[in-house]
Scaffold this active site. Structure first.
Site, PDB file in Angstrom:
ATOM      1  N   ARG A 193       0.830  -1.205   0.000  1.00  0.00           N
ATOM      2  CA  ARG A 193       0.000   0.000   0.000  1.00  0.00           C
ATOM      3  C   ARG A 193       0.867   1.259   0.000  1.00  0.00           C
ATOM      4  NH1 ARG A 193      -4.546   0.854   4.577  1.00  0.00           N
ATOM      5  NH2 ARG A 193      -2.691   1.274   5.846  1.00  0.00           N
TER       6      ARG A 193
ATOM      7  N   LYS B  33      -2.999   6.923   0.939  1.00  0.00           N
ATOM      8  CA  LYS B  33      -2.707   7.200   2.352  1.00  0.00           C
ATOM      9  C   LYS B  33      -1.647   8.294   2.404  1.00  0.00           C
ATOM     10  CE  LYS B  33      -2.058   4.787   6.759  1.00  0.00           C
ATOM     11  NZ  LYS B  33      -3.385   5.066   7.327  1.00  0.00           N
TER      12      LYS B  33
ATOM     13  N   GLU C 187     -16.118   5.887   6.085  1.00  0.00           N
ATOM     14  CA  GLU C 187     -15.072   5.472   7.029  1.00  0.00           C
ATOM     15  C   GLU C 187     -14.890   6.507   8.115  1.00  0.00           C
ATOM     16  OE1 GLU C 187     -11.446   5.188   4.754  1.00  0.00           O
ATOM     17  OE2 GLU C 187     -11.745   7.155   3.849  1.00  0.00           O
TER      18      GLU C 187
END
Length: 319
Positions: A79, A176, A209
């Site tokens: 990721r 992210k 989220e």
């Protein structure tokens, strides 16, 4: 007001003087900029002209180490590389060298349990928005104390509410990045409102989220559901939890597993709601906007999934 021109020696002295409680959890830091490891929290610094600082131009991962084992290391690295690639960054070292840096920094920190905070930045070299002003990518690794929630949180559950903070656009939600202003505002919102977490909602009313964690539900039909991944961060712990949940489908404890939109009515009618994250594992939610969810205590599926995740950690890669 009279200002003092400080010497390097005076700066070092002031760094030693300026202490605050959070620093007690900062155990060690490795920096490619320094080319080594430091243990003095005051020296755990990043150049002010690093694009990470003034533009949020970087990506990061938070990785849990339990009993000397690093949980989901390969998944976190994939990721990290994917996030970096989406904003035109390259890791300044190989994954093997990142692992070595983690191992060496953990040795200096002298702990078996930790939360690793790994940042890859555009690097220093100017205050403009031009990424090509930077001298090159940097990596900053901070080993911090692993702070876990008390057991009663898992027995009694936590509270959530609907966020008023707009969600990120899909392209940015899946990265992210270190630009976490919406996430910060969501956490502020939850603290100000006296709830544990708020959940952001898209323009169609679908729940997405939390500020740093994923939300999933066990619907009224016994289906474990997560939101579509196009507008949320693909949580490593959530994805692993859903892999482990396949065993509950086989045993009949779950009807099935699905990825679909989650509405407010779905939350209100759910058998169970859960928050999933690196430091949370699988945390039951027992209140939404003050209204009880399910039985109002940890449900059997949340309990079993949490046990499966924690058992899985015992087989994680040794540092």
């Amino acid at each position: 007001m009279s200002l003092t021109l400080l010497t390097p020696a005076q700066i070092l002295a002031k760094l030693a003087e300026k202490k605050y409680p959070a620093q007690q959890s900062y155990l060690a830091m490795y920096s490619t900029w320094w080319g080594g490891i430091v243990t003095e929290p005051g020296l755990m610094t990043v150049p002010v002209d690093d694009h990470l600082v003034h533009r949020g131009d970087g990506v990061f991962e938070a990785i849990k180490v339990v009993n000397g084992r690093i949980f989901l290391f390969a998944e976190h690295m994939r990721r990290l590389e994917a996030s970096a690639a989406q904003i035109g960054l390259k890791l300044p070292m190989s994954i093997a060298d990142v692992k070595t840096a983690i191992s060496e920094t953990m040795k200096v920190a002298n702990v078996q349990d930790a939360l690793l905070r790994l940042y890859v930045s555009r690097g220093p070299g100017g205050f403009t928005t031009n990424p090509y002003d930077s001298v090159g990518e940097q990596l900053y690794l901070v080993v911090t104390t692993l702070k876990l929630l008390p057991p009663e949180k898992y027995q009694e559950g936590v509270s959530i509410a609907k966020s008023a903070v707009p969600p990120k656009e899909p392209a940015f939600a899946r990265i992210k990045s270190c630009n976490y202003l919406p996430n910060v505002l969501m956490k502020k919102e939850s603290v100000d409102r006296g709830v544990d977490f708020t959940i952001n909602v898209d323009e169609k009313g679908n729940f997405l989220e939390g500020s740093t964690e994923n939300m999933v539900i066990l619907d009224k039909d016994g289906v474990l559901v997560r939101p579509p991944l196009h507008q949320i961060l693909k949580g490593t712990t959530m994805m692993r939890t859903f892999e482990l949940a396949e065993s509950l489908v086989k045993s009949g404890e779950l009807k099935s597993i699905q990825e679909r939109n989650i509405t407010e009515q779905d939350i209100k009618s759910a058998k169970e709601v859960m928050m999933i994250g690196t430091t949370l594992d699988v945390l039951p939610v027992t209140k939404y906007e003050g209204q009880k969810i399910g039985a109002g205590v940890q449900g059997p599926v949340a309990k079993k999934l949490n046990e499966l995740v924690r058992e899985d950690m015992k087989n994680a890669e040794q540092i």
